[in-house]
Design a protein around this motif. Structure first.
Motif, PDB file in Angstrom:
ATOM      1  N   THR A  55       2.188   6.948  -6.598  1.00 11.86           N
ATOM      2  CA  THR A  55       1.180   7.934  -6.979  1.00 11.86           C
ATOM      3  C   THR A  55       1.661   9.340  -6.639  1.00 11.86           C
ATOM      4  N   GLN A  56       2.250   9.501  -5.469  1.00 13.87           N
ATOM      5  CA  GLN A  56       2.767  10.809  -5.044  1.00 13.87           C
ATOM      6  C   GLN A  56       3.897  11.263  -5.963  1.00 13.87           C
ATOM      7  N   GLU A  86       0.835  -1.208   0.000  1.00 12.89           N
ATOM      8  CA  GLU A  86       0.000   0.000   0.000  1.00 12.89           C
ATOM      9  C   GLU A  86       0.872   1.261   0.000  1.00 12.89           C
ATOM     10  N   ASN A  87       1.917   1.252   0.786  1.00 18.16           N
ATOM     11  CA  ASN A  87       2.815   2.408   0.848  1.00 18.16           C
ATOM     12  C   ASN A  87       3.588   2.604  -0.444  1.00 18.16           C
ATOM     13  N   GLU A 100       1.170   4.183  -2.861  1.00 16.23           N
ATOM     14  CA  GLU A 100       0.965   5.582  -2.478  1.00 16.23           C
ATOM     15  C   GLU A 100       2.179   6.433  -2.855  1.00 16.23           C
TER      16      GLU A 100
END
Length: 160
Positions: free
Chosen positions: A118-119, A111-112, A115
Motif C-alpha cells: 500500500t505504501q 500484514e507488513n 502495508e
C-alpha cells in the motif's frame, strides 16, 4: 531388491511426528490411513497424494503447505526465516505451541507485506507529475492575491 526412495517427505513426516511425540499408530489413526501405509511413506517407499498429505498435516497439526513444499507438489515462495526455523526446532515447545507461534508470526509478516504494498502504491502515485500550468503568466497564487484580466496575480490592497 530394495525399492527406490521417493524423496525426503517421509523423513520430514517422521521428524515432525517425533517432535510432536506422536506414535506412528496414533498419527495413522488421526490421519485416517493404515499403519503400514504411513510406515511406507515415512521410509520413502510410497509417495502420498496431496489429499493424504493434507490428512497427515491435520494429524500433525502443521501446515499442509509445508508438506506440499517438502513433497515437491508446490514451490516454496519464500525461504523460511531464521525465526521460523528456530520455532520449528525448539524442542521445549509442544507442536501446538509451535504452530500458534508460526501462525502469529506469519500473520504479522502478511500484514507488513500488505502495508508495504500500500505504501509503495501511494509513493508511486505521488511520484507522478501533475499537469502543470504552461506559459509565462503561470505564477503561484499568493495569499490574498487576485487575478486581473491579463491573468497576472495582483496583491489585494490592505485596509488599514
Amino acid at each position: 531388491m530394495e525399492l527406490p526412495k521417493v524423496g525426503s517427505i517421509g523423513e520430514y513426516i517422521r521428524d515432525q511426528r517425533k517432535q510432536a511425540k506422536i506414535s506412528l499408530r496414533q498419527l495413522a489413526t488421526q490421519a485416517g490411513v493404515s499403519n503400514p501405509y504411513l510406515s511406507q511413506i515415512e521410509r520413502g517407499l510410497r509417495k502420498p497424494s496431496a489429499e493424504i498429505l493434507n490428512q497427515i498435516a491435520k494429524g500433525l497439526r502443521i501446515s499442509s503447505q509445508a508438506l506440499y513444499v517438502q513433497a515437491g507438489l508446490i514451490e516454496d515462495r519464500e525461504p523460511d526465516s531464521d525465526v521460523l526455523a528456530a520455532i520449528r526446532t525448539d524442542g521445549s515447545l509442544t507442536e501446538r505451541q509451535r504452530q500458534v507461534l508460526v501462525d502469529i508470526y506469519e500473520s504479522f509478516r502478511k500484514e507488513n507485506r500488505v502495508e508495504a504494498s500500500t505504501q509503495a502504491e501511494r509513493t508511486s502515485q505521488n511520484a507522478r507529475p501533475e499537469s502543470e500550468p504552461h506559459g509565462v503568466d503561470a505564477v503561484p497564487a499568493e495569499e490574498g492575491a487576485t487575478s486581473s484580466s491579463n491573468g497576472r496575480r495582483n496583491p489585494e490592497p490592505k485596509e488599514g
